[in-house]
Design an enzyme around this catalytic site. Structure first.
Site, PDB file in Angstrom:
ATOM      1  N   TYR A 145       0.824  -1.214   0.000  1.00  0.00           N
ATOM      2  CA  TYR A 145       0.000   0.000   0.000  1.00  0.00           C
ATOM      3  C   TYR A 145       0.860   1.267   0.000  1.00  0.00           C
ATOM      4  CZ  TYR A 145      -4.006  -2.995   1.178  1.00  0.00           C
ATOM      5  OH  TYR A 145      -4.983  -3.955   1.173  1.00  0.00           O
ATOM      6  N   LYS A 195       3.588 -15.313   1.747  1.00  0.00           N
ATOM      7  CA  LYS A 195       3.538 -16.014   0.457  1.00  0.00           C
ATOM      8  C   LYS A 195       4.986 -16.234   0.044  1.00  0.00           C
ATOM      9  CE  LYS A 195       1.206 -17.678  -3.065  1.00  0.00           C
ATOM     10  NZ  LYS A 195       0.310 -18.849  -2.971  1.00  0.00           N
ATOM     11  N   ASP A 227      -2.944 -18.134   0.853  1.00  0.00           N
ATOM     12  CA  ASP A 227      -4.062 -18.854   0.219  1.00  0.00           C
ATOM     13  C   ASP A 227      -4.574 -19.957   1.154  1.00  0.00           C
ATOM     14  OD1 ASP A 227      -1.557 -19.984  -0.211  1.00  0.00           O
ATOM     15  OD2 ASP A 227      -1.923 -20.578  -2.290  1.00  0.00           O
ATOM     16  N   ASP A 251      -5.411  -6.909   5.728  1.00  0.00           N
ATOM     17  CA  ASP A 251      -6.617  -6.232   5.259  1.00  0.00           C
ATOM     18  C   ASP A 251      -7.631  -7.282   4.787  1.00  0.00           C
ATOM     19  OD1 ASP A 251      -8.429  -4.433   4.271  1.00  0.00           O
ATOM     20  OD2 ASP A 251      -7.100  -3.531   2.781  1.00  0.00           O
ATOM     21  N   ASP A 255     -11.313  -9.023   7.046  1.00  0.00           N
ATOM     22  CA  ASP A 255     -12.718  -9.023   6.613  1.00  0.00           C
ATOM     23  C   ASP A 255     -13.297 -10.430   6.746  1.00  0.00           C
ATOM     24  OD1 ASP A 255     -12.414  -6.321   5.840  1.00  0.00           O
ATOM     25  OD2 ASP A 255     -13.696  -6.594   4.081  1.00  0.00           O
TER      26      ASP A 255
HETATM   27  C1  COI Z   1      -8.041   2.128   2.486  1.00  0.00           C
HETATM   28  C2  COI Z   1      -8.036   0.687   2.893  1.00  0.00           C
HETATM   29  C3  COI Z   1      -6.654   0.157   3.037  1.00  0.00           C
HETATM   30  C4  COI Z   1      -8.806   0.553   4.153  1.00  0.00           C
HETATM   31  C5  COI Z   1      -9.097  -0.851   4.521  1.00  0.00           C
HETATM   32  O1  COI Z   1      -9.691  -1.625   3.783  1.00  0.00           O
HETATM   33  C6  COI Z   1      -8.683  -1.320   5.822  1.00  0.00           C
HETATM   34  O2  COI Z   1      -7.893  -0.673   6.507  1.00  0.00           O
HETATM   35  O3  COI Z   1      -9.145  -2.417   6.216  1.00  0.00           O
HETATM   36 MG    MG Z   2     -10.136  -3.496   4.699  1.00  0.00          MG
END
Ligand code: COI
Ligand code: MG
Ligand code: NAI
Length: 364
Positions: A145, A195, A227, A251, A255
């Protein structure tokens, strides 16, 4: 005399302002019970700042954050601003620069299935019944990033775009040390994600993590390729304790962790540097699909505020009070729409009512 803390409040876009109002409400209520006050300066950030000030991270917002003891952040971004050049969008133009400015290299994302919510995990009941209580420790100011070169050039069939994953030994070592220290206070297991069968940066990642592990002989270290890790999280989430990840892998995996607990709207996060300053924000985004309807789940924002009380102010009892009040509301089956599936007796409430339910359940 009661203590006062001063924070910057950056609600941002989409559901950000809706869930932020509830976090402030709970913060004020818990402060009354635990004898502290919090003063705050609300600032524009992200798309809202573009609309009001022409830039995603205005000077006034930076000044307010510089003066604050912590930042309570909502979320930024949305389709309205996706046409802008990448670096001027809410995410790359505001959130990433804030993380960089304050050296917030360590992102903690605690993910656990709350009592009463087992049926909500999309996993088979027998798998979710084994429980899930993990801490994602995500490196936040390095990796792909932030790496250079990054860009786009050329034209026609030769047009190309590129990002660079870079990690220094020092960056890996400092986040790995946090992960092992966190593990010492938990189940003493670190699963490091990489990875390294393909990426040079991951080879260094694994080498440094193994070196740090030598200083923590009580902690079991495992390595998983990213993976396989995404698969293992679905197959057997109970095997995880501390999950140590690079910026992008963390990141993505966080989720997935959020969904194992029932909803993106449950996952809080703390972005920390070496001192007490921190930025606290839900792991999810601005949720444009539900923004403006008053149905967003405020719990991730409220639990992020509790992380702020704990890490930036040392108000451990107040933080626990908030966390317990959230758990009680969920145990009483009071839920927002995102959690309403598979709970036939649930009381489905809106964002404001969820905040009220949590305030009502704070301790005396
Ligand atoms: C702008 C992204 C890196 C934000 C994001 O998805 C996160 O920090 O989880
Ligand atoms: Mg995120
Ligand atoms: N930290 C930040 O500011 C972040 C910003 N974003 C931005 O947010 C925008 C939307 O991104 P998406 O990929 O759609 O991810 P998202 O996390 O905003 O939404 C994904 C799904 O989770 C649901 N969800 C998220 N938070 C929820 C909550 N509190 N209550 C109930 N449901 C919730 C949404 O309704 C949606 O169905 C994009 O512009 C993205 O760049 C995304 C992630 C983090």
């Amino acid at each position: 005399m009661s203590k006062n803390y001063h924070i910057a409040v950056l609600a941002g876009d989409g559901i950000g302002p809706e869930v932020m109002r509830e976090a402030i409400k709970v913060m004020n209520a818990v402060g009354q019970k635990h004898d502290f006050t919090v003063t705050y300066e609300e600032c524009f950030v992200g798309g809202a700042a573009i609309d009001h000030c022409g830039t995603p991270l205005p000077e006034e917002t930076i000044n307010a954050c510089d003066k604050a003891q912590a930042i309570l952040f909502g979320s930024v971004g949305g389709p309205k601003w996706d046409h802008l050049p990448h670096s001027q969008r809410p995410e790359a133009g505001a959130l990433l620069p804030l993380r960089k400015r304050y050296g917030l290299f360590c992102n903690l994302r605690p993910a656990r299935i709350f009592p009463g919510l087992n049926a909500l995990s999309p996993l088979r009941a027998d798998i979710s019944a084994q429980g899930f209580d993990a801490m994602v420790v995500r490196e936040l100011t390095g990796g792909i990033y932030f790496g250079t070169p990054k860009g786009r050039e050329g034209e026609g069939d030769n047009e190309r775009a590129f990002d660079t994953e870079v990690y220094t030994r020092a960056e890996i070592e400092r986040i790995a040390r946090v992960a092992f220290k966190v593990a010492m206070g938990r189940k003493k297991k670190v699963t490091s994600i990489d990875k390294s069968n393909v990426l040079a940066s991951s080879v260094l990642w694994r080498e440094v993590v193994m070196m740090v592990a030598e200083d923590f002989p009580e902690v079991t270290l495992e390595h998983l390729y990213i993976d396989n890790a995404t698969m293992q999280l679905i197959k057997n989430p109970a095997q995880f304790d501390v999950v140590l990840c690079s910026n992008m892998f963390g990141d993505i995996l966080s989720d997935e962790c959020a969904m194992i607990t029932g909803s993106m709207g449950l996952l809080a996060s703390a972005s920390l540097a070496s001192g007490s300053f921190g930025l606290y924000e839900p792991a999810g985004g601005s949720a444009p699909d539900i923004a403006g309807q008053g149905i967003a789940n405020p719990i991730a924002q409220i639990l992020s505020m509790a992380l702020m009380l704990r890490h930036s102010f040392g108000e451990i009892e107040a933080a626990e009070d908030v966390e317990k009040a959230v758990a009680r509301a969920l145990k009483d089956q009071i839920v927002t729409a995102d959690l309403a599936r598979a709970m036939p007796d649930a009381h489905i409430v809106n964002t404001v009512q969820m905040g009220d339910a949590i305030v009502e359940r704070l301790g005396d």
